[in-house]
Design an enzyme around this catalytic site. Structure first.
Site, short mmCIF file in Angstrom:
data_model
loop_
_atom_site.label_atom_id
_atom_site.label_comp_id
_atom_site.label_asym_id
_atom_site.label_seq_id
_atom_site.Cartn_x
_atom_site.Cartn_y
_atom_site.Cartn_z
N SER A 143 -56.00 65.03 32.48
CA SER A 143 -57.18 66.17 31.91
C SER A 143 -57.92 66.15 32.41
O SER A 143 -58.46 66.60 33.63
CB SER A 143 -57.13 64.44 31.94
OG SER A 143 -58.37 64.01 30.56
N GLY A 144 -58.04 67.07 30.95
CA GLY A 144 -59.61 68.17 31.39
C GLY A 144 -59.28 69.36 32.05
O GLY A 144 -59.78 70.72 32.19
N VAL A 145 -58.61 69.74 32.64
CA VAL A 145 -57.66 70.81 32.98
C VAL A 145 -57.43 72.43 31.76
O VAL A 145 -58.16 73.75 32.54
CB VAL A 145 -56.42 71.72 33.65
CG1 VAL A 145 -54.75 70.87 32.60
CG2 VAL A 145 -56.03 72.16 34.47
N GLY A 148 -55.57 71.73 25.86
CA GLY A 148 -55.30 71.85 24.80
C GLY A 148 -55.99 73.15 24.03
O GLY A 148 -55.65 73.58 23.27
N ARG A 174 -60.60 60.03 18.85
CA ARG A 174 -61.71 60.60 19.15
C ARG A 174 -62.60 61.16 18.27
O ARG A 174 -62.14 61.70 17.00
CB ARG A 174 -61.38 62.36 20.29
CG ARG A 174 -60.92 61.47 21.62
CD ARG A 174 -61.07 63.18 22.24
NE ARG A 174 -60.46 62.59 23.47
CZ ARG A 174 -59.78 63.73 24.34
NH1 ARG A 174 -59.20 64.41 23.81
NH2 ARG A 174 -59.27 62.94 25.52
N ARG A 267 -67.01 67.95 28.04
CA ARG A 267 -66.19 67.64 27.04
C ARG A 267 -67.21 65.95 26.12
O ARG A 267 -67.10 66.34 24.89
CB ARG A 267 -64.47 67.07 27.40
CG ARG A 267 -63.70 67.00 25.97
CD ARG A 267 -62.49 66.87 26.27
NE ARG A 267 -61.72 66.28 27.16
CZ ARG A 267 -60.41 65.70 27.23
NH1 ARG A 267 -60.34 66.91 26.82
NH2 ARG A 267 -60.33 64.26 27.82
N ARG A 278 -58.94 59.14 34.55
CA ARG A 278 -58.63 59.86 33.90
C ARG A 278 -58.61 61.44 35.28
O ARG A 278 -56.98 61.50 36.15
CB ARG A 278 -59.18 61.01 33.23
CG ARG A 278 -58.66 59.77 31.72
CD ARG A 278 -59.10 60.41 31.03
NE ARG A 278 -58.93 59.80 29.30
CZ ARG A 278 -58.24 60.82 28.73
NH1 ARG A 278 -57.42 61.81 28.93
NH2 ARG A 278 -57.63 60.01 26.90
N ASN A 301 -56.23 77.77 36.17
CA ASN A 301 -56.46 77.92 34.56
C ASN A 301 -58.11 78.09 35.31
O ASN A 301 -59.42 76.99 35.56
CB ASN A 301 -56.39 76.85 34.43
CG ASN A 301 -57.80 77.21 31.94
OD1 ASN A 301 -57.86 78.45 33.05
ND2 ASN A 301 -57.46 76.12 31.90
N1 LIG Z 1 -45.58 61.82 27.84
C1 LIG Z 1 -46.46 61.24 26.56
N2 LIG Z 1 -47.42 62.61 27.47
C2 LIG Z 1 -48.24 63.01 26.35
C3 LIG Z 1 -48.02 63.20 24.46
N3 LIG Z 1 -48.95 63.43 24.23
C4 LIG Z 1 -49.81 63.33 24.71
N4 LIG Z 1 -49.75 63.55 26.04
C5 LIG Z 1 -50.92 63.04 27.89
O1 LIG Z 1 -51.60 62.27 27.26
C6 LIG Z 1 -51.86 62.28 28.45
C7 LIG Z 1 -53.85 62.11 28.10
O2 LIG Z 1 -54.24 62.74 26.63
P1 LIG Z 1 -55.23 62.57 25.60
O3 LIG Z 1 -55.44 61.17 25.44
O4 LIG Z 1 -55.14 63.84 24.94
O5 LIG Z 1 -56.55 62.80 27.00
P2 LIG Z 1 -56.70 64.73 27.07
O6 LIG Z 1 -55.02 65.69 28.31
O7 LIG Z 1 -57.43 64.47 28.07
O8 LIG Z 1 -56.38 66.05 26.09
C8 LIG Z 1 -52.31 64.10 28.47
O9 LIG Z 1 -51.68 64.39 29.84
C9 LIG Z 1 -51.05 64.70 28.01
O10 LIG Z 1 -50.77 65.39 28.43
C10 LIG Z 1 -46.61 62.56 24.58
O11 LIG Z 1 -45.85 62.57 23.56
N5 LIG Z 1 -45.93 62.40 25.37
N1 LIG Z 2 -60.62 78.03 31.93
C1 LIG Z 2 -61.74 77.08 32.22
N2 LIG Z 2 -62.81 77.38 32.38
C2 LIG Z 2 -64.00 76.34 31.98
N3 LIG Z 2 -63.66 75.38 31.03
C3 LIG Z 2 -62.25 74.82 30.32
C4 LIG Z 2 -61.33 76.09 30.93
N4 LIG Z 2 -60.52 75.25 30.47
C5 LIG Z 2 -60.86 75.09 29.14
N5 LIG Z 2 -62.06 74.57 29.69
C6 LIG Z 2 -63.11 72.88 28.27
O1 LIG Z 2 -62.74 72.12 29.38
C7 LIG Z 2 -62.37 71.17 28.83
C8 LIG Z 2 -61.70 70.41 28.53
O2 LIG Z 2 -60.69 71.14 28.29
P1 LIG Z 2 -58.68 70.05 26.87
O3 LIG Z 2 -58.29 71.49 27.16
O4 LIG Z 2 -60.07 69.62 26.53
O5 LIG Z 2 -58.57 70.04 28.18
P2 LIG Z 2 -56.69 69.13 28.40
O6 LIG Z 2 -57.06 69.38 26.76
O7 LIG Z 2 -56.24 69.57 29.20
O8 LIG Z 2 -57.12 67.67 28.83
C9 LIG Z 2 -62.60 71.44 27.44
O9 LIG Z 2 -64.42 71.32 27.03
C10 LIG Z 2 -63.06 72.61 27.61
O10 LIG Z 2 -63.55 74.12 26.67
#
Ligand SMILES: Nc1nc2c(ncn2[C@@H]2O[C@H](COP(=O)(O)OP(=O)(O)O)[C@@H](O)[C@H]2O)c(=O)[nH]1
Ligand SMILES: Nc1ncnc2c1ncn2[C@@H]1O[C@H](COP(=O)(O)OP(=O)(O)O)[C@@H](O)[C@H]1O
Length: 400
Positions: A143-145, A148, A174, A267, A278, A301
């Site tokens: 999460s946060g890497v 998205g 969210r 974020r 997380r 990344n």
């Molecule tokens: N197994 C599985 N994991 C999912 C799915 N959708 C999202 N995730 C994972 O759930 C985790 C949490 O997602 P989210 O709540 O959106 O938080 P974020 O990763 O911080 O953006 C992330 O590792 C996603 O890749 C799904 O359909 N199946």
């Molecule tokens: N390479 C990067 N350097 C700095 N900030 C980043 C980078 N990639 C993503 N971010 C920022 O990090 C936060 C988490 O990214 P996000 O795409 O939501 O992560 P995930 O989907 O893996 O949880 C966001 O605010 C995004 O703008």
């Protein structure tokens, strides 16, 4: 003539028990494969009535299989043909090829895998599509890497090339998240029931909530002729890897735990408690992601633009993106008359006049290079017009 295109209920073999009544023969088709008769269709044209029953000739027993996948919307005018022993090809008369050609898988690797899970006989629907798309992309990472962010960049730059598989989740939305776009936000009990009913390709409990990819989510992307992107966790990636689905697996790594924490906090979408959870989970996700051999590619990344360029390179998008589907526009209506001639890999469809020699529209449906399939769409169908005086007759003569 070669294999009969289909036989209707009044032509069913004698071993079938009597007392089967059908209101309309055009809504039901039957076909023999491997000692079993598959009865496909229903009492009327509605999708609701479209069912599958199997008569096992060796035991003289009827089987009601577990039916997976999204089925055709109507069952009006069905033909059933068997291009192989593993699936039935259904042609819906009077429809366009892009909605008129369906497969009912009866013995594919996916069906066998699902039979073990369900403990019942399973059959699975899959719509036939022309042209080919590339394998789905599975993206995982803590999460946060930035998963998205990278996926969004890809979809913005190549909107006609990629489609996002919208997952279901029981977590709360969210502020900026929209139902049906970012996720399908779902009640736990509903999602659990749908999982039990076989509607999910994979699912996992992540950070205390249920997440899952429905078969429909992946099919919707395939219907648009786009390459599917799944943003799922490591457990989900493992399930997909263990399934019959072929995909490209990419793991995204942060430059450091400190930077991951900074991004997650910046974020600002999680409570302190959720952030800590997380971050705790990130450690084991990173261990599994980097060392398990589960992923085909690992991307760091660090700088966003650099990482994005490397992602594009991996996907072969650093030069010419090409087009997602090689599907040519083809305006035909599948015929209403019984004019289908079946070979092993080629099916000749005779539109218009029932007199073959006089027909001016003859189409060949080539099923020799199918790919994909349930769960999802079956790709690789080729349909082309053939000259009735040349290839069509030649093929039909060979079948005769
Ligand atoms: N197994 C599985 N994991 C999912 C799915 N959708 C999202 N995730 C994972 O759930 C985790 C949490 O997602 P989210 O709540 O959106 O938080 P974020 O990763 O911080 O953006 C992330 O590792 C996603 O890749 C799904 O359909 N199946
Ligand atoms: N390479 C990067 N350097 C700095 N900030 C980043 C980078 N990639 C993503 N971010 C920022 O990090 C936060 C988490 O990214 P996000 O795409 O939501 O992560 P995930 O989907 O893996 O949880 C966001 O605010 C995004 O703008």
């Amino acid at each position: 003539m070669g294999e009969a295109p289909a036989f209707y209920i009044e032509e069913l073999p004698e071993e079938l028990p009597s007392g089967i009544t059908l209101k309309s023969r055009s809504c039901e088709a039957a076909i023999d494969i491997g000692g079993k008769t598959y009865l496909i269709g229903g009492a009327d044209e509605s999708a609701l009535s479209l069912g599958v029953r199997i008569f096992d000739k060796s035991t003289s027993q009827w089987i009601n299989p577990t039916v997976l996948g999204t089925k055709p919307k109507t069952c009006k005018g069905l033909w059933a043909v068997s291009p192989g022993q593993d699936r039935v090809l259904i042609i819906r008369k009077g429809s366009q090829p892009d909605d008129g050609i369906w497969f009912l898988e009866v013995d594919t690797p996916y069906v066998r895998e699902q039979e073990k899970l369900h403990g019942t006989k399973v059959v699975a629907w899959s719509k036939g599509m022309r042209g080919n798309t590339q394998k789905p992309i599975v993206i995982s990472g803590p999460s946060g890497v930035g998963k998205g962010t990278l996926v969004n960049k890809l979809m913005e730059e190549f909107p006609s090339f990629f489609g996002f598989s919208v997952s279901h989740t029981t977590r709360a939305p969210r502020v900026m998240e929209k139902d049906g776009i970012h996720y399908h936000f779902t009640e736990k009990s509903v999602m659990e029931r749908d999982i039990k009913d076989g509607k999910f390709l994979e699912y996992a409990s992540v950070h205390g909530n249920l997440y899952g990819t429905s078969i429909e989510a992946v099919e919707l992307v395939a219907d648009e002729g786009k390459r599917c992107i799944l943003d799922i966790d490591v457990q989900g990636a493992r399930s997909v890897r263990a399934s019959s689905i072929e995909a490209m697996f990419i793991f995204i790594c942060p430059p450091s735990m400190e930077e991951l924490e900074r991004r997650l906090r910046a974020r600002g979408t999680e409570t302190e408690e959720q952030v800590l959870k997380r971050l705790r989970n990130a450690k084991s996700e990173l261990e599994q992601g980097v060392s398990s051999g589960l992923f085909d590619h690992i991307l760091y990344n660090d700088n966003l633009d650099d990482c994005y360029q490397r992602l594009k390179k991996l996907l072969g998008l650093d030069g010419n993106a090409g087009s997602a589907v090689q599907s040519l526009p083809l305006e035909i209506n599948l015929p209403l008359k019984d004019s289908v001639y079946v070979g092993k890999n080629k099916i000749i469809i005779c539109c218009g006049s029932s007199e073959l020699k006089e027909s001016h529209s003859l189409f060949a449906l080539d099923v020799s290079s199918l790919n994909g399939g349930a769960p999802g769409r079956t790709r690789g169908l080729t349909i082309y017009q053939v000259d009735p005086c040349c290839e069509g007759l030649e093929v039909i003569n060979k079948l005769s």
